[in-house]
Write a protein that holds these residues in place. Structure first.
Motif, PDB file in Angstrom:
ATOM      1  N   VAL A   1       0.559  -1.172   0.004  1.00  0.00           N
ATOM      2  CA  VAL A   1       0.079   0.009   0.529  1.00  0.00           C
ATOM      3  C   VAL A   1       0.733   1.393   0.237  1.00  0.00           C
ATOM      4  O   VAL A   1       0.575   2.528  -0.295  1.00  0.00           O
ATOM      5  CB  VAL A   1      -1.151   0.044   1.155  1.00  0.00           C
ATOM      6  N   ALA A   2       2.266   1.108   0.207  1.00  0.00           N
ATOM      7  CA  ALA A   2       2.550   2.560   0.542  1.00  0.00           C
ATOM      8  C   ALA A   2       4.711   1.853   0.608  1.00  0.00           C
ATOM      9  O   ALA A   2       4.886   0.612   0.964  1.00  0.00           O
ATOM     10  CB  ALA A   2       2.449   3.754   1.686  1.00  0.00           C
ATOM     11  N   ALA A   3       5.868   2.726   0.263  1.00  0.00           N
ATOM     12  CA  ALA A   3       6.649   1.606   0.349  1.00  0.00           C
ATOM     13  C   ALA A   3       7.393   3.472   1.003  1.00  0.00           C
ATOM     14  O   ALA A   3       7.257   4.882   1.075  1.00  0.00           O
ATOM     15  CB  ALA A   3       7.446   1.703  -0.326  1.00  0.00           C
ATOM     16  N   VAL A   4       8.610   3.855   1.796  1.00  0.00           N
ATOM     17  CA  VAL A   4       9.735   4.787   2.086  1.00  0.00           C
ATOM     18  C   VAL A   4      11.266   4.383   2.370  1.00  0.00           C
ATOM     19  O   VAL A   4      10.853   3.199   1.561  1.00  0.00           O
ATOM     20  CB  VAL A   4       9.298   4.153   3.935  1.00  0.00           C
ATOM     21  N   ALA A   5      11.241   5.290   2.195  1.00  0.00           N
ATOM     22  CA  ALA A   5      12.982   5.221   2.149  1.00  0.00           C
ATOM     23  C   ALA A   5      13.612   6.142   3.063  1.00  0.00           C
ATOM     24  O   ALA A   5      13.058   7.446   3.598  1.00  0.00           O
ATOM     25  CB  ALA A   5      13.288   5.746   0.593  1.00  0.00           C
ATOM     26  N   ALA A   6      14.371   5.526   3.246  1.00  0.00           N
ATOM     27  CA  ALA A   6      15.201   6.121   4.628  1.00  0.00           C
ATOM     28  C   ALA A   6      16.461   6.092   5.064  1.00  0.00           C
ATOM     29  O   ALA A   6      17.052   4.868   4.540  1.00  0.00           O
ATOM     30  CB  ALA A   6      15.000   5.641   6.005  1.00  0.00           C
ATOM     31  N   THR A   7      17.559   6.428   5.339  1.00  0.00           N
ATOM     32  CA  THR A   7      18.415   6.446   5.948  1.00  0.00           C
ATOM     33  C   THR A   7      19.604   5.706   6.591  1.00  0.00           C
ATOM     34  O   THR A   7      20.136   4.392   6.064  1.00  0.00           O
ATOM     35  CB  THR A   7      19.616   8.008   6.816  1.00  0.00           C
ATOM     36  N   THR A   8      18.714   4.358   6.898  1.00  0.00           N
ATOM     37  CA  THR A   8      19.069   3.076   7.618  1.00  0.00           C
ATOM     38  C   THR A   8      17.579   2.634   7.276  1.00  0.00           C
ATOM     39  O   THR A   8      16.515   2.767   7.320  1.00  0.00           O
ATOM     40  CB  THR A   8      18.986   3.693   8.630  1.00  0.00           C
ATOM     41  N   GLY A   9      18.362   0.872   7.113  1.00  0.00           N
ATOM     42  CA  GLY A   9      16.971   0.198   7.296  1.00  0.00           C
ATOM     43  C   GLY A   9      16.051   0.006   8.654  1.00  0.00           C
ATOM     44  O   GLY A   9      14.428  -0.070   8.834  1.00  0.00           O
ATOM     45  N   GLN A  10      16.447   0.132   9.543  1.00  0.00           N
ATOM     46  CA  GLN A  10      15.659   0.282  11.328  1.00  0.00           C
ATOM     47  C   GLN A  10      14.991   1.489  10.722  1.00  0.00           C
ATOM     48  O   GLN A  10      13.988   1.543  11.035  1.00  0.00           O
ATOM     49  CB  GLN A  10      16.835   0.683  12.276  1.00  0.00           C
ATOM     50  N   ILE A  11      15.902   2.797   9.995  1.00  0.00           N
ATOM     51  CA  ILE A  11      14.352   3.297  10.471  1.00  0.00           C
ATOM     52  C   ILE A  11      13.658   3.635   9.614  1.00  0.00           C
ATOM     53  O   ILE A  11      11.709   3.409   9.707  1.00  0.00           O
ATOM     54  CB  ILE A  11      14.907   4.989  10.269  1.00  0.00           C
ATOM     55  N   ALA A  12      13.658   2.428   8.252  1.00  0.00           N
ATOM     56  CA  ALA A  12      12.553   2.112   7.624  1.00  0.00           C
ATOM     57  C   ALA A  12      11.266   1.709   7.760  1.00  0.00           C
ATOM     58  O   ALA A  12       9.831   1.642   8.047  1.00  0.00           O
ATOM     59  CB  ALA A  12      13.186   1.823   5.988  1.00  0.00           C
ATOM     60  N   GLU A  13      12.434   0.540   8.611  1.00  0.00           N
ATOM     61  CA  GLU A  13      10.854  -0.510   9.123  1.00  0.00           C
ATOM     62  C   GLU A  13       9.962   0.253  10.300  1.00  0.00           C
ATOM     63  O   GLU A  13       9.039   0.242  10.297  1.00  0.00           O
ATOM     64  CB  GLU A  13      12.242  -0.909  10.109  1.00  0.00           C
ATOM     65  N   GLU A  14      10.832   1.019  11.091  1.00  0.00           N
ATOM     66  CA  GLU A  14      10.216   1.925  12.635  1.00  0.00           C
ATOM     67  C   GLU A  14       8.729   3.293  11.371  1.00  0.00           C
ATOM     68  O   GLU A  14       8.124   3.056  11.526  1.00  0.00           O
ATOM     69  CB  GLU A  14      10.901   3.241  12.936  1.00  0.00           C
TER      70      GLU A  14
END
Lengths: 758, 160
Positions: A116-129
């Protein structure tokens, strides 16, 4: 182009050199999708539906975007809202609207795990959160999982605009039955009236996953000028480029798609799940983005192949002549239309010459992940019921099951129920090789039974390319446009080497990206060694022409007076002059003085694939207490046309059998009443391990296909077609009971044994 | 809280930084750049991430990076010595015991640990020793044969 069909005496073809990419793969240096890294790369994650069927009321990413380190969120708004548009793809066809809606839900979610959505972040852990901070409001809808429940009137309807195709008049109401297909020849009613003996049964299979060990993975990078780079593990870099361009509304030339090493596909990587999402994230974030699926995501939201219900009825005269066959197949497509039901119907009886046939099939959607191609898509589903019923027919006739198959076997000129007339096929040779194999007469131990089954796969050609370049030192670099799943760099380099007259190790094959070699269809349909091999021959023959011209120039004679023999130019006859043979390396060294670089590409739409037939013999041992079935001996006989690299041909056969054994005995998607998958991991979705299997003997029959280089046939898919019925027939022989439902797991075997009063 | 870990990796002393919740697999791949060790499941079921830790095969996705403190670890990158392939690597190539190659690093590592402990295994022992490593391509036949050939090499019994 000259094909050397059936000829022996080749120097490279038929040998077993070490594959060019081998050392990279045993030292850990090979770069797969998840190993690729780009500067300043972000990590992406996908938010997935917890519901099997629900309306999306609202998506609010503001809390996620406020989290430090989050650089982008995308939803269906980031993708083009495409109209329905069906195009050819691999073994079948695909629809861009379904592809887009499967990649990112728009309006409704149709299965648990639907993005339903996707996110990109500086680390995988932040993306997960950040995933937990994307707020999605759903209105849950009733769901349907079972195929026949989905076909029933009153079932929850997935798509308001889906009206059954292939029925007249057009239905007034939408339903979950996307399509009805029919293949018919002769008159089945009259045929069954002629039959002295009839065997029939109802067979079911569950969805199974391709189970490649490498989860889907890619890195995508969007540049400020609109040009993009995608590095991914897929069965087609050109497919990734085309689908990504379509889904994001980009121009094809603006995308360079680089194939990473492919950690198994089996059909499951003939589509995109990640690449357009990663590129959309990169476009928003202005930085490269890596997306890698977890194993759970692989199970919940990629693959599998269809579950099915089949009704099979075969009729024969007392002498064993099959006079009529009637088959009905119902296949799950998952959340969007597109099951391989037509292929199930086409393959089920293609081994036989039967005058009266009626095959009906239904393509049915339900709240499950959209199916993807899986090794000979549809054919194992077709063969399970049909070849099990063949076994029952042989029993009723009191006939040896291989003799029944030989008596009714397809041969030159046999017309299939789907209209194609077989040419240059080796089915009867394959059956006879199985009959003559010592395995077929070997004694059996207690609680053991022997089963046999036959199978068919078309093999395909398609749009293809290859490049052959001669290096200054007389070696050759050749380019395949197709990701190498099981040694095609070796077989393709060997084909080029054979035509050039070079040893295998003087020819190195690389897999090119979409900017380095002309277009080619995907790796699929057992087409690569055949189709790219055809282009390798074409390119190598163009190169040989150039080499002959250069030699003619150096000798001062006409190019027509030069022949190419054993890797050297030689005068065509005594009148051409008394020149010593001029080896390729000497011509290459003088390329600069005779007109410049020597090399060629060759592109064509390849046709004339030779069909593949397999006949398998399986010994199964049943533990009467636990219901566990062990395969104690397995022999797979297959017409391979000509084995270019016999080790990798054997490997395809052995691997296909192993997947078939898993399908037969262990593997299945298990759903709860809540519409959620209960076994999305290798612990509970049990693929065969080393200690589950015996050695698997691959017997290669070589009936040449005259339309292919050296007579070869595609080999990768046929071997998964016969195992499920071969094993069912072996269990039938061992315990006197017919199992009609896959997987034939211990509880079902115990139930069958208990039913027998044991 | 970032931690500093000192370990012996493929025979060399290596220090690296990690988070307390990071796995050894993540540390190897993302901190140390040793991407030969693969992630196939993240739950210890597939064996693609197998490494040898203090003489035992472990699924590095189930080991915390911090547990590597003071440990000796061998990954696939440590099998070849001075550019010469380990007999297992050589025999895998000769026997075509790999197709896609994704499970291969883990299987080589598991096979090495198996042969270190049992230089002359039976077929059943080889199959059991590799039962924690999924291969979806080969059906294991050629893998088992390659392990036998390498075992003979390592025992010095090789016939050409």
């Amino acid at each position: 182009m000259t094909f050397l069909g059936g000829q022996t005496g080749q120097r490279v073809v038929g040998t077993r050199p070490i594959r060019p990419d081998g050392v990279d793969k045993v030292t850990g240096r090979a770069i797969y999708g998840a190993d690729a890294r780009l500067p300043n790369m972000l990590e992406g994650r996908i938010k997935r539906s917890p519901h099997p069927h629900a309306r999306i009321l609202r998506i609010d990413a503001s809390r996620a975007l406020a989290l430090e380190g989050v650089k982008a969120v995308v939803t269906s708004d980031d993708f083009v809202d495409l109209p329905a548009q069906e195009v050819a793809a691999g073994d079948g066809s695909m629809d861009f609207r379904s592809l887009s809606l499967n990649l990112m839900a728009r309006g409704k979610v149709l299965y648990e795990g639907h993005p339903v959505a996707a996110v990109a972040a500086t680390t995988g852990q932040i993306a997960e959160e950040a995933l937990d901070l994307i707020d999605v409001e759903y209105e849950a809808l009733p769901h349907v999982i079972d195929i026949e429940a989905a076909m029933a009137s009153g079932a929850p309807v997935l798509h308001d605009d889906l009206f059954t195709a292939g029925v007249t008049p057009r239905p007034e109401k939408p339903s979950n039955v996307a399509k009805r297909i029919v293949f018919a020849q002769g008159d089945v009613v009259a045929g069954f009236a002629e039959a002295d003996v009839v065997a029939e049964g109802r067979y079911t299979t569950e969805p199974v996953h391709q189970g490649y060990i490498e989860p889907h993975a890619c890195v995508a990078s969007w540049n400020a000028d609109g040009q993009s780079l995608i590095i991914s593990s897929s069965q087609g870099a050109f497919m990734v480029r085309a689908y990504t361009a379509k889904l994001l509304g980009l121009e094809i030339a603006d995308i360079r798609s680089v194939p990473a090493e492919l950690g198994g596909g089996f059909g499951g990587k003939t589509t995109v799940y990640l690449e357009p999402v990663a590129l959309a994230l990169s476009r928003r974030a202005g930085r490269p983005v890596r997306l890698v699926m977890s194993r759970e995501e692989v199970f919940r939201a990629s693959g599998p192949t269809s579950g099915s219900v089949a009704e099979v009825k075969l009729g024969a005269r007392r002498d064993g002549t099959i006079v009529a066959a009637e088959l009905v197949f119902k296949l799950q497509a998952g959340a969007f239309p597109g099951s391989p039901v037509a292929l199930s119907g086409m393959c089920a009886l293609a081994m036989y010459d039967i005058p009266n046939v009626l095959i009906t099939g239904y393509d049915v959607v339900s709240n499950r992940p959209k199916v993807a191609a899986y090794r000979a898509p549809g054919a194992p589903i077709g063969s399970f019921g049909t070849e099990s019923t063949m076994d029952e027919l042989a029993r009723k006739l009191g006939m040896d099951p291989l003799e029944l198959r030989e008596k009714n076997g397809a041969r030159e000129g046999t017309r299939t129920a789907y209209g194609v007339v077989h040419r240059d096929i080796g089915f009867l040779e394959t059956v006879r090789a199985a009959k003559e194999h010592p395995h077929y007469r070997a004694p059996l131990g207690p609680n053991q039974g022997r089963g046999v089954a036959a199978g068919f796969w078309f093999n395909i050609g398609g749009e293809s390319s290859a490049a052959v370049n001669i290096n200054e030192d007389g070696t050759a670099s050749v380019i395949s446009p197709n990701p190498d799943v099981g040694g095609s760099r070796a077989s393709l380099g060997m084909i080029a080497a054979e035509v050039l007259g070079l040893p295998a190790e003087k020819v190195r094959t690389v897999v090119g990206d979409t900017a380095s070699v002309p277009y080619s269809d995907m790796t699929g349909g057992s087409r690569v060694t055949f189709s790219i091999g055809t282009c390798m021959v074409g390119a190598a023959e163009k190169v040989v022409e150039q080499l002959k011209q250069r030699a003619a120039m150096l000798w001062g004679i006409s190019p027509d007076a030069v022949e190419w023999k054993d890797g050297a130019a030689v005068p065509a006859g005594p009148n051409a002059g008394g020149f010593e043979p001029l080896p390729l390396a000497e011509i290459a060294a003088k390329a600069g003085a005779t007109g410049g670089p020597i090399g060629a590409t060759y592109s064509t739409k390849v046709q004339g694939a030779g069909a593949g037939f397999g006949v398998h013999i399986c010994d199964a041992e049943v533990d009467r207490e636990t219901g566990q079935v062990r395969i104690v001996r397995y022999t797979a006989v297959q017409d391979v046309g000509r084995a270019i690299h016999p080790s990798y041909v054997e490997g395809q056969i052995q691997g296909g059998v192993a997947q078939g054994i898993g399908w037969a005995l262990n593997e299945e998607y298990i759903y709860g009443p809540d519409g959620k998958l209960q076994n999305p991991g290798f612990l509970d979705y049990r693929v065969p391990v080393a200690s589950d299997l015996p050695m698997i003997e691959a017997v290669m029959v070589e009936v040449p296909n005259p339309r292919a280089p050296f007579g070869l046939r595609g080999v990768g898919e046929t071997p998964i077609v016969p195992p499920t019925p071969a094993i069912a027939n072996a269990i039938r022989a061992a315990i006197g009971k017919r199992l009609c439902s896959l997987p034939m797991s211990p509880p079902k075997v115990v139930e069958a044994l208990d039913g027998a009063g044991g | 809280m970032t931690m500093k870990i000192s370990t012996t990796l493929n025979g060399e002393s290596v220090d690296f930084l990690c988070e307390p919740n990071q796995t050894l697999l993540e540390a190897l791949r993302d901190r140390l750049g040793l991407t030969g060790t693969k992630e196939g499941c993240g739950s210890g079921d597939c064996g693609a991430c197998s490494v040898i830790m203090n003489g035992r095969v472990v699924a590095s996705c189930l080991v915390l990076a911090a547990e590597a403190e003071g440990a000796a670890i061998t990954t696939v990158e440590g099998l070849a010595k001075d550019g010469v392939l380990h007999p297992l690597q050589q025999r895998f190539l000769e026997h075509a015991a790999l197709q896609c190659g994704f499970c291969t690093p883990g299987i080589l590592v598991a096979a090495k640990a198996l042969l270190d402990a049992n230089p002359n295994p039976t077929e059943a022992e080889v199959r059991l020793g590799l039962a924690g490593n999924l291969c979806r391509c080969t059906g294991y036949d050629k893998i088992v044969r390659a392990v036998f050939a390498a075992a003979a090499d390592l025992r010095g019994e090789t016939v050409a």
